[in-house]
Design an enzyme around this catalytic site. Structure first.
Site, PDB file in Angstrom:
ATOM      1  N   ARG A   1      -8.068   5.171 -12.269  1.00  0.00           N
ATOM      2  CA  ARG A   1      -8.190   5.144 -13.724  1.00  0.00           C
ATOM      3  C   ARG A   1      -9.193   6.375 -14.298  1.00  0.00           C
ATOM      4  NH1 ARG A   1      -6.983  -0.326 -15.532  1.00  0.00           N
ATOM      5  NH2 ARG A   1      -8.553   0.108 -17.476  1.00  0.00           N
TER       6      ARG A   1
ATOM      7  N   TYR B   1      -8.551   9.019 -16.963  1.00  0.00           N
ATOM      8  CA  TYR B   1      -8.611   8.441 -18.627  1.00  0.00           C
ATOM      9  C   TYR B   1      -9.928   8.190 -18.765  1.00  0.00           C
ATOM     10  CZ  TYR B   1      -7.512   6.026 -22.765  1.00  0.00           C
ATOM     11  OH  TYR B   1      -7.311   5.526 -24.044  1.00  0.00           O
TER      12      TYR B   1
ATOM     13  N   VAL C   1      -0.873  -5.270 -21.519  1.00  0.00           N
ATOM     14  CA  VAL C   1      -0.758  -6.673 -21.403  1.00  0.00           C
ATOM     15  C   VAL C   1       0.137  -7.329 -22.506  1.00  0.00           C
ATOM     16  CG1 VAL C   1      -2.809  -7.081 -22.492  1.00  0.00           C
ATOM     17  CG2 VAL C   1      -1.900  -8.709 -20.648  1.00  0.00           C
TER      18      VAL C   1
ATOM     19  N   ASP D   1      -9.950  -2.679 -12.389  1.00  0.00           N
ATOM     20  CA  ASP D   1      -9.585  -3.210 -13.525  1.00  0.00           C
ATOM     21  C   ASP D   1     -10.908  -4.154 -13.917  1.00  0.00           C
ATOM     22  OD1 ASP D   1      -7.220  -3.983 -15.505  1.00  0.00           O
ATOM     23  OD2 ASP D   1      -7.410  -6.038 -14.595  1.00  0.00           O
TER      24      ASP D   1
ATOM     25  N   GLN E   1     -14.169  -8.239 -17.867  1.00  0.00           N
ATOM     26  CA  GLN E   1     -14.759  -8.551 -19.195  1.00  0.00           C
ATOM     27  C   GLN E   1     -14.465  -7.329 -20.266  1.00  0.00           C
ATOM     28  OE1 GLN E   1     -18.774  -9.808 -18.355  1.00  0.00           O
ATOM     29  NE2 GLN E   1     -17.913 -11.997 -18.992  1.00  0.00           N
TER      30      GLN E   1
END
Length: 350
Positions: free
Chosen positions: A147, A150, A192, A278, A281
């Site tokens: 990730r 990004y 999501v 991922d 929170q």
């Protein structure tokens, strides 16, 4: 000194995307001239087709990794793929879009003395140790993960914005955008909300990664755009960064259950391994936005989900989504007066 309460010429990079198209629409409604620049990697012409007849709207196919020479008063730099499916497709190009794009747009702002807003992201906080996340938190980001193109690209863009501000006096705004949803989301962006709605409408299993207890905060696109507009119009000397998002916090499993309820779907929840890095929170501290320019979100998750479901249901009816694998829905989308799903309902109204 340029006045910011009159008609202006506004450049929106990534203007044919999900957020950009809504922003272009709002700017035109305010009487401004809008130049929409997009390379159509994730944006679509369909998102801005209804604006093409407006004489104050201009569409330009352009990639922000290349310089752009135009005369504008304000720049909203939204250009960058924002979902893991898209930004991991070509991670090197994603980093270039964030970094080279920032350099090119900041160079333009410097040349024409334009105010410029950077659409940064809550991903700069990574998998946070501080909850909720205030702007003062520096984050916990893996610099070499899948990730990172990004996360670190956006962090570097923030660095560039503040260095241009300090070194060259460029009038900047840096907005850290938290999970945003609504009509015109790409149906296959892997986020999501769009994932769950499309799966529910098609009758597919709802894919929840991990145990579904990780939390997210969901901001409806109308609230988000209002925040960007107010931030741009804030008095000079207010560069940010500023969180813009909805502080309501829900588990991913709660979201899945609510989407099933609102769509009337018979889809079941299917669990899958959690993707790498991922965050567990995510919740914005929005006190700074409230104090600086009087912004806070107003649209509750249930209301926003209904509007988003209606949009995707329209795509399905028009044949722009694959047909349902089975009879997934009992009687269509649950109407706005419906009650039920009491456990989740109480959290969503909180």
């Amino acid at each position: 000194m340029r006045l910011y309460n009159n008609q202006r010429r506004v450049l929106v990079t990534g203007g044919a995307g999900f957020l950009g198209s809504h922003l272009c629409e709002r700017l035109l409604a305010r009487g401004h001239e809008v130049l929409c620049a997009d390379n159509f990697f994730t944006g679509t012409r369909r998102n801005i087709e209804h604006l093409l007849g407006d004489p104050r709207f201009e569409l330009m196919r352009h990639d922000v990794t290349l310089p752009l020479y135009v005369e504008v008063d304000q720049i909203y730099n939204l250009a960058c793929p924002a979902s893991p499916v898209h930004y991991q497709h070509d991670p090197v190009q994603t980093t270039k879009t964030s970094v080279h794009g920032a350099i090119n747009m900041l160079g333009l702002a410097k040349r024409v003395h334009a105010r410029i807003l950077q659409a940064s992201t809550s991903e700069v906080y990574g998998d946070p140790d501080v909850h909720p996340q205030p702007e003062s938190y520096w984050g916990k980001v893996n610099p070499i993960g899948v990730r990172s193109c990004y996360d670190e690209g956006k962090r570097c863009a923030e660095t560039l914005f503040f260095d241009y501000h300090r070194q060259h006096g460029v009038d900047i705004r840096v907005a850290r955008i938290f999970n945003t949803y609504g009509p015109r989301m790409h149906p296959r962006d892997g986020r999501v909300v769009s994932n769950f709605i499309v799966q529910a409408l098609r009758g597919d299993p709802i894919t929840v990664y991990g145990d579904g207890l990780q939390t997210r905060s969901f901001c409806f696109v109308d609230d988000l755009v209002e925040g960007l507009l107010r931030f741009m119009e804030a008095e000079p000397g207010a560069p940010g960064p500023v969180n813009i998002g909805n502080p309501g916090e829900f588990t991913v499993r709660e979201l899945a259950e609510e989407v099933i309820r609102l769509t009337g779907s018979t889809s079941r929840i299917a669990f899958a391994p959690l993707p790498s890095d991922d965050p567990m929170q995510r919740r914005p501290d929005v006190r700074l936005a409230r104090s600086m320019f009087g912004w806070e979100p107003h649209i509750q998750l249930q209301e926003g989900l209904r509007k988003t479901i209606d949009y995707f249901d329209g795509l399905l009816s028009a044949g722009e989504l694959p047909p349902a694998q089975r009879s997934a829905r009992r009687s269509g989308v649950v109407p706005a007066t419906s009650t039920g799903g009491a456990t989740v309902h109480a959290r969503l109204d909180a």
